[in-house]
Scaffold this motif. Sequence first.
Motif, PDB file in Angstrom:
ATOM      1  N   UNK A  46       0.821  -1.209   0.000  1.00  0.00           N
ATOM      2  CA  UNK A  46       0.000   0.000   0.000  1.00  0.00           C
ATOM      3  C   UNK A  46       0.863   1.271   0.000  1.00  0.00           C
ATOM      4  N   UNK A  47       0.391   2.291  -0.687  1.00  0.00           N
ATOM      5  CA  UNK A  47       0.943   3.630  -0.514  1.00  0.00           C
ATOM      6  C   UNK A  47      -0.211   4.516  -0.049  1.00  0.00           C
ATOM      7  N   UNK A  48       0.091   5.755   0.305  1.00  0.00           N
ATOM      8  CA  UNK A  48      -0.980   6.723   0.550  1.00  0.00           C
ATOM      9  C   UNK A  48      -0.757   7.898  -0.394  1.00  0.00           C
ATOM     10  N   UNK A  49      -1.824   8.255  -1.096  1.00  0.00           N
ATOM     11  CA  UNK A  49      -1.777   9.410  -1.993  1.00  0.00           C
ATOM     12  C   UNK A  49      -2.337  10.593  -1.214  1.00  0.00           C
ATOM     13  N   UNK A  50      -1.470  11.571  -0.954  1.00  0.00           N
ATOM     14  CA  UNK A  50      -1.862  12.686  -0.107  1.00  0.00           C
ATOM     15  C   UNK A  50      -2.118  13.941  -0.940  1.00  0.00           C
TER      16      UNK A  50
END
Length: 244
Positions: free
Chosen positions: A160-164
């Motif tokens: 997982x990544x987080x798109x901020x």
Amino acid sequence: MGEHKTSTPTPHNSARLGEIAKTVLMPGDPLRAKMIAETFLEGAKLVNNVRDVQGYTGTYDGVPVSVMASGMGMPSMGIYSYELYNFYDVDNIIRVGTAGSFHKDVKVRDVVLAEGACTDSNYAAQYALPGTFSPIASYKLLSAAASVAEEMGVRFHVGNVVSSDRFYNDVENSLDWAKMGVLAVEMEAAALYMNAARAGKHALAICTVSDHLVTGEDTTVEERQSSFTAMMEIALRVAAKMGR
Ligand code: HPA
């Protein structure tokens, strides 16, 4: 439901229908797109230059491939990828960018294949779903990228990544995502994955780790360049596989 007229060129893209390949590589930076086209593609031709967002189409290993910048952040990625999927008949978009690591084992210069993209953005609200949506990569692109990265002997991670929506936070709490196993932060993958899902198309974000939010480790311009080259080669080989 808001259906948009599928006409090309668009206010953001001067390419004509048919001038963009079925697979498009998207770095954030327009100058990167030019460099990729000049360095890696054969017979690259400029097909879009609206706002200096240069889009090029050429071939890699005999397969037509386009490269065009997404700009920074989800609103920008949202516009360009929406038009590519829905107006230009693009099937596959591979983001090639950078991310900041949250995880001690995900080191600077490593490659992250974003299997999922959490987000703090409100992008999914437009779909009016009765719950939360999980933006995920296309398994076809993800599994191809993992095999290529393995063949190349590149250090890579899948997760997982987080798109901020924010690079600068008033309260720095982005590391809280790490407790859920999220590997890294970037700013575009979630919008790309949602546009792909809505259009029934394919997307993958491949990121090199440019900085580490826990250890403070950073990359030099030269290091960034060499890990960028490895990431590009993964993306291009995947694009070539999709063309066969
Ligand atoms: N935040 C958001 N996007 C990024 C970062 C970061 O720290 N590093 C590279 N892309």
